[in-house]
Design a protein around this motif. Structure first.
Motif, PDB file in Angstrom:
ATOM      1  N   ARG A  10      -1.830   2.125  -2.775  1.00 59.01           N
ATOM      2  CA  ARG A  10      -1.974   3.268  -1.853  1.00 59.01           C
ATOM      3  C   ARG A  10      -3.416   3.340  -1.369  1.00 59.01           C
ATOM      4  NH1 ARG A  10       2.216   7.066  -2.281  1.00 59.01           N
ATOM      5  NH2 ARG A  10       3.710   6.555  -3.913  1.00 59.01           N
ATOM      6  N   VAL A  11      -3.551   3.640  -0.085  1.00 54.26           N
ATOM      7  CA  VAL A  11      -4.880   3.836   0.509  1.00 54.26           C
ATOM      8  C   VAL A  11      -4.818   5.093   1.356  1.00 54.26           C
ATOM      9  CG1 VAL A  11      -6.529   2.917   2.179  1.00 54.26           C
ATOM     10  CG2 VAL A  11      -5.480   1.382   0.501  1.00 54.26           C
ATOM     11  N   THR A  12      -5.833   5.932   1.202  1.00 59.22           N
ATOM     12  CA  THR A  12      -5.932   7.146   2.023  1.00 59.22           C
ATOM     13  C   THR A  12      -7.251   7.093   2.777  1.00 59.22           C
ATOM     14  OG1 THR A  12      -4.640   8.452   0.446  1.00 59.22           O
ATOM     15  CG2 THR A  12      -5.983   9.664   2.029  1.00 59.22           C
ATOM     16  N   VAL A  13      -7.174   7.270   4.085  1.00 56.84           N
ATOM     17  CA  VAL A  13      -8.386   7.288   4.914  1.00 56.84           C
ATOM     18  C   VAL A  13      -8.314   8.460   5.873  1.00 56.84           C
ATOM     19  CG1 VAL A  13      -8.778   4.812   4.771  1.00 56.84           C
ATOM     20  CG2 VAL A  13      -7.428   5.735   6.634  1.00 56.84           C
ATOM     21  N   SER A  80     -10.740   2.074  13.881  1.00 54.35           N
ATOM     22  CA  SER A  80     -10.592   3.522  13.888  1.00 54.35           C
ATOM     23  C   SER A  80      -9.112   3.864  13.772  1.00 54.35           C
ATOM     24  CB  SER A  80     -11.177   4.099  15.186  1.00 54.35           C
ATOM     25  OG  SER A  80     -10.956   5.491  15.264  1.00 54.35           O
ATOM     26  N   VAL A  81      -8.729   4.450  12.639  1.00 50.78           N
ATOM     27  CA  VAL A  81      -7.304   4.697  12.414  1.00 50.78           C
ATOM     28  C   VAL A  81      -6.875   6.022  13.043  1.00 50.78           C
ATOM     29  CG1 VAL A  81      -7.200   3.320  10.322  1.00 50.78           C
ATOM     30  CG2 VAL A  81      -7.670   5.779  10.155  1.00 50.78           C
ATOM     31  N   HIS A  82      -5.596   6.057  13.337  1.00 56.04           N
ATOM     32  CA  HIS A  82      -4.964   7.244  13.904  1.00 56.04           C
ATOM     33  C   HIS A  82      -3.909   7.716  12.921  1.00 56.04           C
ATOM     34  CE1 HIS A  82      -2.265   9.429  16.772  1.00 56.04           C
ATOM     35  NE2 HIS A  82      -3.425   9.782  17.285  1.00 56.04           N
ATOM     36  N   TRP A  83      -3.564   9.007  12.984  1.00 57.27           N
ATOM     37  CA  TRP A  83      -2.583   9.540  12.036  1.00 57.27           C
ATOM     38  C   TRP A  83      -1.266   8.767  12.115  1.00 57.27           C
ATOM     39  CZ3 TRP A  83       2.120  11.162  13.764  1.00 57.27           C
ATOM     40  CH2 TRP A  83       2.213  11.493  15.114  1.00 57.27           C
ATOM     41  N   SER A  84      -0.932   8.227  13.292  1.00 59.80           N
ATOM     42  CA  SER A  84       0.328   7.502  13.444  1.00 59.80           C
ATOM     43  C   SER A  84       0.317   6.135  12.751  1.00 59.80           C
ATOM     44  CB  SER A  84       0.639   7.313  14.926  1.00 59.80           C
ATOM     45  OG  SER A  84      -0.401   6.585  15.553  1.00 59.80           O
ATOM     46  N   SER A  86      -0.078   5.834   9.646  1.00 55.98           N
ATOM     47  CA  SER A  86       0.460   6.059   8.310  1.00 55.98           C
ATOM     48  C   SER A  86       1.791   5.335   8.171  1.00 55.98           C
ATOM     49  CB  SER A  86       0.656   7.558   8.051  1.00 55.98           C
ATOM     50  OG  SER A  86      -0.573   8.233   8.060  1.00 55.98           O
ATOM     51  N   ALA A  87       1.869   4.418   7.209  1.00 53.70           N
ATOM     52  CA  ALA A  87       3.053   3.575   7.044  1.00 53.70           C
ATOM     53  C   ALA A  87       2.813   2.678   5.832  1.00 53.70           C
ATOM     54  CB  ALA A  87       3.282   2.712   8.288  1.00 53.70           C
ATOM     55  N   VAL A  88       3.766   1.797   5.591  1.00 48.76           N
ATOM     56  CA  VAL A  88       3.602   0.778   4.548  1.00 48.76           C
ATOM     57  C   VAL A  88       3.326  -0.558   5.226  1.00 48.76           C
ATOM     58  CG1 VAL A  88       4.624  -0.375   2.564  1.00 48.76           C
ATOM     59  CG2 VAL A  88       5.190   2.021   3.036  1.00 48.76           C
ATOM     60  N   TYR A  89       2.313  -1.249   4.750  1.00 50.57           N
ATOM     61  CA  TYR A  89       1.880  -2.508   5.339  1.00 50.57           C
ATOM     62  C   TYR A  89       2.146  -3.641   4.353  1.00 50.57           C
ATOM     63  CZ  TYR A  89      -0.303   0.293   8.933  1.00 50.57           C
ATOM     64  OH  TYR A  89      -0.506   1.168   9.970  1.00 50.57           O
ATOM     65  N   PHE A  90       2.773  -4.689   4.875  1.00 48.75           N
ATOM     66  CA  PHE A  90       3.125  -5.843   4.047  1.00 48.75           C
ATOM     67  C   PHE A  90       2.388  -7.084   4.524  1.00 48.75           C
ATOM     68  CE2 PHE A  90       6.538  -4.153   1.503  1.00 48.75           C
ATOM     69  CZ  PHE A  90       7.065  -3.120   2.266  1.00 48.75           C
ATOM     70  N   CYS A  91       1.774  -7.766   3.596  1.00 42.43           N
ATOM     71  CA  CYS A  91       1.212  -9.085   3.850  1.00 42.43           C
ATOM     72  C   CYS A  91       2.264 -10.115   3.439  1.00 42.43           C
ATOM     73  CB  CYS A  91      -0.070  -9.253   3.037  1.00 42.43           C
ATOM     74  SG  CYS A  91      -0.923 -10.815   3.289  1.00 42.43           S
ATOM     75  N   VAL A  92       2.483 -11.090   4.283  1.00 37.69           N
ATOM     76  CA  VAL A  92       3.595 -12.020   4.069  1.00 37.69           C
ATOM     77  C   VAL A  92       3.101 -13.449   4.269  1.00 37.69           C
ATOM     78  CG1 VAL A  92       5.925 -12.655   4.805  1.00 37.69           C
ATOM     79  CG2 VAL A  92       5.189 -10.268   4.947  1.00 37.69           C
ATOM     80  N   LEU A  93       3.583 -14.334   3.444  1.00 37.49           N
ATOM     81  CA  LEU A  93       3.234 -15.751   3.517  1.00 37.49           C
ATOM     82  C   LEU A  93       4.487 -16.566   3.751  1.00 37.49           C
ATOM     83  CD1 LEU A  93       1.153 -17.678   0.852  1.00 37.49           C
ATOM     84  CD2 LEU A  93       3.471 -18.370   1.301  1.00 37.49           C
ATOM     85  N   ARG A  94       4.337 -17.610   4.543  1.00 36.63           N
ATOM     86  CA  ARG A  94       5.399 -18.593   4.642  1.00 36.63           C
ATOM     87  C   ARG A  94       4.758 -19.960   4.611  1.00 36.63           C
ATOM     88  NH1 ARG A  94       9.135 -20.756   9.327  1.00 36.63           N
ATOM     89  NH2 ARG A  94       7.560 -22.309   9.050  1.00 36.63           N
ATOM     90  N   GLY A 106       3.156  -4.529  -0.814  1.00 34.96           N
ATOM     91  CA  GLY A 106       2.968  -3.492   0.201  1.00 34.96           C
ATOM     92  C   GLY A 106       1.850  -2.543  -0.177  1.00 34.96           C
ATOM     93  N   THR A 107       1.193  -2.008   0.849  1.00 41.95           N
ATOM     94  CA  THR A 107       0.184  -0.965   0.681  1.00 41.95           C
ATOM     95  C   THR A 107       0.604   0.222   1.520  1.00 41.95           C
ATOM     96  OG1 THR A 107      -1.641  -2.515   0.304  1.00 41.95           O
ATOM     97  CG2 THR A 107      -2.208  -0.290   1.041  1.00 41.95           C
ATOM     98  N   ARG A 108       0.725   1.352   0.859  1.00 42.96           N
ATOM     99  CA  ARG A 108       1.106   2.577   1.585  1.00 42.96           C
ATOM    100  C   ARG A 108      -0.170   3.246   2.098  1.00 42.96           C
ATOM    101  NH1 ARG A 108       5.685   5.449   1.925  1.00 42.96           N
ATOM    102  NH2 ARG A 108       6.647   4.160   0.314  1.00 42.96           N
ATOM    103  N   LEU A 109      -0.293   3.327   3.414  1.00 38.33           N
ATOM    104  CA  LEU A 109      -1.464   3.924   4.045  1.00 38.33           C
ATOM    105  C   LEU A 109      -1.162   5.354   4.454  1.00 38.33           C
ATOM    106  CD1 LEU A 109      -4.310   3.753   5.364  1.00 38.33           C
ATOM    107  CD2 LEU A 109      -3.155   2.970   7.449  1.00 38.33           C
ATOM    108  N   LYS A 110      -2.051   6.243   4.075  1.00 42.94           N
ATOM    109  CA  LYS A 110      -1.951   7.640   4.508  1.00 42.94           C
ATOM    110  C   LYS A 110      -3.220   7.986   5.267  1.00 42.94           C
ATOM    111  CE  LYS A 110      -1.142  12.311   2.729  1.00 42.94           C
ATOM    112  NZ  LYS A 110      -0.931  13.124   1.502  1.00 42.94           N
ATOM    113  N   VAL A 111      -3.044   8.447   6.486  1.00 43.66           N
ATOM    114  CA  VAL A 111      -4.177   8.858   7.300  1.00 43.66           C
ATOM    115  C   VAL A 111      -4.192  10.384   7.339  1.00 43.66           C
ATOM    116  CG1 VAL A 111      -5.278   8.740   9.566  1.00 43.66           C
ATOM    117  CG2 VAL A 111      -4.002   6.769   8.691  1.00 43.66           C
ATOM    118  N   ILE A 112      -5.319  10.954   6.922  1.00 43.09           N
ATOM    119  CA  ILE A 112      -5.418  12.414   6.862  1.00 43.09           C
ATOM    120  C   ILE A 112      -6.384  12.932   7.920  1.00 43.09           C
ATOM    121  CG2 ILE A 112      -4.792  12.557   4.443  1.00 43.09           C
ATOM    122  CD1 ILE A 112      -7.757  12.687   3.748  1.00 43.09           C
ATOM    123  N   ALA A 113      -6.193  14.193   8.287  1.00 37.06           N
ATOM    124  CA  ALA A 113      -7.027  14.789   9.340  1.00 37.06           C
ATOM    125  C   ALA A 113      -8.433  15.063   8.823  1.00 37.06           C
ATOM    126  CB  ALA A 113      -6.383  16.080   9.816  1.00 37.06           C
TER     127      ALA A 113
END
Lengths: 113, 114
Positions: A10-13, A80-84, A86-94, A106-113
């Motif tokens: 989890r990451v909060t910015v 520069s992040v925007h509140w929108s 906020s989501a889960v981000y996946f790094c993927v290898l093939r 996955g990393t769950r990103l939360k953007v706060i005001a």
């Protein structure tokens, strides 16, 4: 064996701040690397991909990632992040020899005001 | 962008029953994939499929699992019989080519086996 590690669950910015989401991979060759984002109740959407060439790749919505073979990393950045964002981000290898994707946790990103 | 649909979004069934998960891939795509994500764990590859055949499968793709795409319609994952450990979110993906190509994912089907 191939693997992908996203060390931050989890990451909060704050809105407007810069962002880096970390990704480390394990693979003996040069892999194909992707970042996907998943918004609630939606499928994974591709942000960007790296196959070869310039190690810095640009994606959608101002995201970019930098491939480092020496560090086995593919970190995702945004100036520069925007509140929108906020989501889960996946790094993927093939790897270049087969068809399947190997996902990070996955990393769950939360953007706060 | 291209969209992959999955039907149903949720499914609850009793252990031992059969279940079919349906995937409507991007219309001109030729390669199809299923992934499984158990709650709190990483998404893992199950199987990929091209030209009517399974190309590659993982150890998670048990004998009770089967895939098909009859007559170019839905790409389906069938589990018969189901077990408790099959409870997970199943994601379908498709791609036009396989080499260097991007997979497009559906929103997932949440399967709960009781």
């Amino acid at each position: 064996a191939q693997s992908v590690t996203q060390p931050d669950a989890r990451v909060t910015v704050s809105e407007g701040a810069s962002l880096q989401l970390r990704c480390k991979y394990s693979y003996s060759g040069t892999p194909y690397l992707f970042w996907y984002v998943q918004y609630p109740r939606q499928g994974l959407q591709l942000l960007l991909k790296y196959y070869s060439g310039d190690p810095v790749v640009q994606g959608v919505n101002g995201f970019e990632a930098e491939f480092s073979k020496s560090n086995s990393s593919f970190h995702l950045r945004k100036a520069s992040v925007h509140w929108s964002d906020s989501a889960v981000y996946f790094c993927v290898l093939r790897n270049t020899g087969n068809y399947k994707y190997v996902f990070g946790a996955g990393t769950r990103l939360k953007v706060i005001a | 962008g291209p969209k992959v649909l999955q039907i149903p979004s949720h499914q609850i069934i009793d252990m031992g029953q059969m279940v079919t998960l349906n995937c409507d891939p991007v219309s001109n795509h030729l390669y199809f994939y299923w992934y499984k994500q158990i709650l709190g764990q990483q998404m893992e590859f199950l199987v990929n499929f091209y030209n009517g055949k399974v190309m590659e499968k993982s150890k998670l793709f048990k004998d009770q699992f089967s895939v098909e795409r009859p007559d170019g319609s839905y790409f389906t994952l069938k589990i018969q019989p189901t077990a408790l450990e099959d409870s997970a979110v199943y994601f379908c993906a498709s791609s036009y080519r396989v080499n260097q190509d991007t997979q497009y994912f559906g929103p997932g089907t949440r399967l709960l086996v009781l």
